[in-house]
Design an enzyme around this catalytic site. Structure first.
Site, PDB file in Angstrom:
ATOM      1  N   ASP A   1       1.296  -0.854  -0.195  1.00 31.52           N
ATOM      2  CA  ASP A   1      -0.286  -0.095   0.217  1.00 31.52           C
ATOM      3  C   ASP A   1       0.962   1.422  -0.154  1.00 31.52           C
ATOM      4  O   ASP A   1       2.123   1.397   0.741  1.00 31.52           O
ATOM      5  CB  ASP A   1      -0.952  -0.072   1.272  1.00 31.52           C
ATOM      6  CG  ASP A   1      -2.099   0.962   1.164  1.00 31.52           C
ATOM      7  OD1 ASP A   1      -1.868   1.753   0.046  1.00 31.52           O
ATOM      8  OD2 ASP A   1      -2.155   1.134   1.678  1.00 31.52           O
TER       9      ASP A   1
ATOM     10  N   ARG B   1      -0.130   6.972  -2.854  1.00 30.02           N
ATOM     11  CA  ARG B   1       0.572   8.339  -2.318  1.00 30.02           C
ATOM     12  C   ARG B   1       1.547   9.027  -2.696  1.00 30.02           C
ATOM     13  O   ARG B   1       2.325  10.266  -2.584  1.00 30.02           O
ATOM     14  CB  ARG B   1       0.201   8.544  -0.963  1.00 30.02           C
ATOM     15  CG  ARG B   1      -1.201   8.850  -0.660  1.00 30.02           C
ATOM     16  CD  ARG B   1      -1.585   8.002   0.666  1.00 30.02           C
ATOM     17  NE  ARG B   1      -1.974   6.343   1.047  1.00 30.02           N
ATOM     18  CZ  ARG B   1      -1.322   5.391   1.895  1.00 30.02           C
ATOM     19  NH1 ARG B   1      -1.540   6.500   2.608  1.00 30.02           N
ATOM     20  NH2 ARG B   1      -1.636   4.441   1.963  1.00 30.02           N
TER      21      ARG B   1
ATOM     22  N   ARG C   1      -0.900   8.710 -10.502  1.00 34.42           N
ATOM     23  CA  ARG C   1      -0.744   7.346  -9.681  1.00 34.42           C
ATOM     24  C   ARG C   1      -0.201   6.290 -10.180  1.00 34.42           C
ATOM     25  O   ARG C   1       0.051   5.190  -8.914  1.00 34.42           O
ATOM     26  CB  ARG C   1      -2.085   7.018  -8.875  1.00 34.42           C
ATOM     27  CG  ARG C   1      -3.147   8.581  -8.275  1.00 34.42           C
ATOM     28  CD  ARG C   1      -4.313   7.192  -8.028  1.00 34.42           C
ATOM     29  NE  ARG C   1      -4.150   6.594  -7.224  1.00 34.42           N
ATOM     30  CZ  ARG C   1      -4.432   5.518  -6.176  1.00 34.42           C
ATOM     31  NH1 ARG C   1      -3.977   6.936  -5.548  1.00 34.42           N
ATOM     32  NH2 ARG C   1      -4.881   4.338  -6.052  1.00 34.42           N
TER      33      ARG C   1
ATOM     34  N   HIS D   1       2.425   2.859  -9.090  1.00 33.26           N
ATOM     35  CA  HIS D   1       2.364   1.620  -9.145  1.00 33.26           C
ATOM     36  C   HIS D   1       3.731   0.647 -10.002  1.00 33.26           C
ATOM     37  O   HIS D   1       4.289  -0.374  -9.236  1.00 33.26           O
ATOM     38  CB  HIS D   1       1.281   0.944 -10.267  1.00 33.26           C
ATOM     39  CG  HIS D   1      -0.167   1.556  -9.525  1.00 33.26           C
ATOM     40  ND1 HIS D   1      -0.169   0.856  -8.252  1.00 33.26           N
ATOM     41  CD2 HIS D   1      -1.120   2.360  -9.355  1.00 33.26           C
ATOM     42  CE1 HIS D   1      -1.810   2.141  -6.951  1.00 33.26           C
ATOM     43  NE2 HIS D   1      -2.023   2.049  -8.690  1.00 33.26           N
TER      44      HIS D   1
ATOM     45  N   ASN E   1     -10.583  -3.826  -5.953  1.00 28.48           N
ATOM     46  CA  ASN E   1      -9.639  -2.441  -6.765  1.00 28.48           C
ATOM     47  C   ASN E   1     -10.538  -1.867  -8.405  1.00 28.48           C
ATOM     48  O   ASN E   1      -9.967  -1.391  -8.944  1.00 28.48           O
ATOM     49  CB  ASN E   1      -8.271  -2.663  -6.878  1.00 28.48           C
ATOM     50  CG  ASN E   1      -7.495  -2.726  -5.397  1.00 28.48           C
ATOM     51  OD1 ASN E   1      -6.566  -3.531  -5.376  1.00 28.48           O
ATOM     52  ND2 ASN E   1      -7.976  -1.842  -4.801  1.00 28.48           N
TER      53      ASN E   1
ATOM     54  N   ARG F   1     -11.964   1.274  -9.319  1.00 29.41           N
ATOM     55  CA  ARG F   1     -10.707   2.312  -9.839  1.00 29.41           C
ATOM     56  C   ARG F   1     -11.010   2.595 -10.691  1.00 29.41           C
ATOM     57  O   ARG F   1     -12.206   1.821 -11.359  1.00 29.41           O
ATOM     58  CB  ARG F   1      -9.535   2.092  -9.404  1.00 29.41           C
ATOM     59  CG  ARG F   1      -9.226   1.865  -7.523  1.00 29.41           C
ATOM     60  CD  ARG F   1      -7.787   2.097  -7.536  1.00 29.41           C
ATOM     61  NE  ARG F   1      -7.412   1.248  -5.810  1.00 29.41           N
ATOM     62  CZ  ARG F   1      -6.479   1.593  -5.631  1.00 29.41           C
ATOM     63  NH1 ARG F   1      -5.039   2.210  -6.423  1.00 29.41           N
ATOM     64  NH2 ARG F   1      -5.845   1.459  -3.972  1.00 29.41           N
TER      65      ARG F   1
ATOM     66  N   ARG G   1       2.122  -4.286   6.772  1.00 27.85           N
ATOM     67  CA  ARG G   1       1.374  -3.743   6.347  1.00 27.85           C
ATOM     68  C   ARG G   1       2.257  -2.367   6.031  1.00 27.85           C
ATOM     69  O   ARG G   1       2.526  -1.386   6.984  1.00 27.85           O
ATOM     70  CB  ARG G   1      -0.644  -3.579   6.890  1.00 27.85           C
ATOM     71  CG  ARG G   1      -0.854  -2.586   6.543  1.00 27.85           C
ATOM     72  CD  ARG G   1      -1.878  -2.880   5.725  1.00 27.85           C
ATOM     73  NE  ARG G   1      -1.907  -1.311   4.764  1.00 27.85           N
ATOM     74  CZ  ARG G   1      -4.032  -1.420   4.094  1.00 27.85           C
ATOM     75  NH1 ARG G   1      -4.280  -2.799   4.199  1.00 27.85           N
ATOM     76  NH2 ARG G   1      -3.976  -0.467   3.662  1.00 27.85           N
TER      77      ARG G   1
ATOM     78  N   ARG H   1      -5.083  -1.951   8.349  1.00 27.59           N
ATOM     79  CA  ARG H   1      -6.577  -2.176   8.630  1.00 27.59           C
ATOM     80  C   ARG H   1      -6.095  -3.457   8.056  1.00 27.59           C
ATOM     81  O   ARG H   1      -5.100  -3.532   7.101  1.00 27.59           O
ATOM     82  CB  ARG H   1      -7.894  -1.887   8.175  1.00 27.59           C
ATOM     83  CG  ARG H   1      -7.302  -1.190   6.981  1.00 27.59           C
ATOM     84  CD  ARG H   1      -8.652  -0.317   6.628  1.00 27.59           C
ATOM     85  NE  ARG H   1      -8.395  -0.247   5.017  1.00 27.59           N
ATOM     86  CZ  ARG H   1      -8.183   1.647   5.498  1.00 27.59           C
ATOM     87  NH1 ARG H   1      -8.596   2.109   6.368  1.00 27.59           N
ATOM     88  NH2 ARG H   1      -7.808   2.287   4.021  1.00 27.59           N
TER      89      ARG H   1
ATOM     90  N   SER I   1      -7.576  -4.507   4.936  1.00 27.78           N
ATOM     91  CA  SER I   1      -8.362  -4.637   4.182  1.00 27.78           C
ATOM     92  C   SER I   1      -8.378  -5.639   3.379  1.00 27.78           C
ATOM     93  O   SER I   1      -7.994  -6.108   2.264  1.00 27.78           O
ATOM     94  CB  SER I   1      -7.100  -3.747   3.516  1.00 27.78           C
ATOM     95  OG  SER I   1      -7.168  -2.636   3.959  1.00 27.78           O
TER      96      SER I   1
ATOM     97  N   GLU J   1       1.710 -12.451  13.377  1.00 29.51           N
ATOM     98  CA  GLU J   1       1.798 -10.656  13.798  1.00 29.51           C
ATOM     99  C   GLU J   1       1.837 -10.011  12.943  1.00 29.51           C
ATOM    100  O   GLU J   1       2.379 -10.371  11.340  1.00 29.51           O
ATOM    101  CB  GLU J   1       3.685 -11.225  14.071  1.00 29.51           C
ATOM    102  CG  GLU J   1       4.014 -12.370  14.611  1.00 29.51           C
ATOM    103  CD  GLU J   1       2.757 -12.019  16.744  1.00 29.51           C
ATOM    104  OE1 GLU J   1       3.252 -10.730  17.316  1.00 29.51           O
ATOM    105  OE2 GLU J   1       2.893 -12.882  17.755  1.00 29.51           O
TER     106      GLU J   1
END
Ligand code: FPP
Length: 223
Positions: free
Chosen positions: A2, A6, A15, A19, A50, A53, A169, A175, A177, A188
């Site tokens: 993730d 951003r 964006r 990727h 996704n 999008r 993450r 989260r 997701s 963990e």
């Protein structure tokens, strides 16, 4: 993985550039993980959600995936990494499915470690799909009700992989997701603010160090 979007916006790029950079990061991390002796690395490349999008972003991602499966992941394959996929086939295009099929076949005899790519994947969807297959097998008498348990249920998931030890993450969110819900029952969880394209080999080392400090009691008490 993730934070690609951003990361790109922060650099004044679109964006999709994020990727592309994320894919480069994955290449490095997969090789690093193998070098460290990690036997299974699962990555979330594209969730069933996704597809909400923009068409432009979805198309870009799908073409990027095809490009990686056909070209860039060759290095990964030569290093003895076996590529498998988790997720639903529909509504992936035939071009994506073909590229997935090819890389699976090309690497199926590799034994060093497994790269499990979750593509068009949802954790709840995986559990529902497993339940449907189980009900078919119960009807056909292939399995008996009394043989169904946590472990045998696992065999009905997209890939028969052991539970997750460490779940990382990136990108500030705290989260799951919809990622590998069945397999992460005792994982963990390591949260980091680092956006995925910036998550380098040393950051994986740090996450593993954190894992090493955990006391995993599996519901038991310390003896
Ligand atoms: C989440 O970041 C990332 C994705 C939806 C795509 C991940 C895909 C790759 C890294 C491509 C390479 C994959 C392979 C298997 C070669 P985001 O877009 O949600 O980021 P944001 O939260 O900053 O918007």
């Amino acid at each position: 993985m993730d934070g690609n979007g951003r990361w790109a916006i922060k650099q004044g790029k679109n964006r999709s550039e994020g990727h592309k950079e994320g894919a480069k990061t994955l290449e490095k991390l997969a090789l690093h993980a193998k070098k460290l002796g990690i036997k299974i690395l699962s990555v979330y490349a594209f969730s069933t959600d996704n597809f909400k999008r923009s068409k432009e972003e979805v198309d870009y991602l799908m073409n990027l995936l095809i490009y990686y499966f056909q070209n860039k992941l060759n290095k990964v394959c030569e290093q003895g990494i076996k590529v498998v996929f988790s997720g639903r086939k529909t509504p992936l295009s035939s071009a994506v499915l073909e590229a997935m099929d090819k890389i699976v076949k090309k690497t199926e005899k590799n034994e060093e470690c497994i790269l499990n790519i979750c593509l068009n994947y949802g954790g709840q969807e995986e559990i529902v799909d497993a339940a449907l297959k189980i009900s078919e097998d119960l009807n056909k008498g292939i399995i008996k009700k009394e043989d169904l348990n946590r472990e045998s249920f696992q065999h009905y998931l997209y890939q028969d992989l052991p539970p997750i030890d460490l779940l990382i993450r990136t990108g500030k969110e705290h989260r799951l997701s919809n990622f590998m819900l069945y397999q992460s029952f005792y994982a963990e969880i390591y949260f980091t603010d680092i956006l995925f394209p910036d998550f380098l080999e040393k950051n994986l080392d740090e996450a593993l160090y954190y894992y090493g400090t955990r006391d995993r009691r599996f519901g038991n008490i310390k003896s």
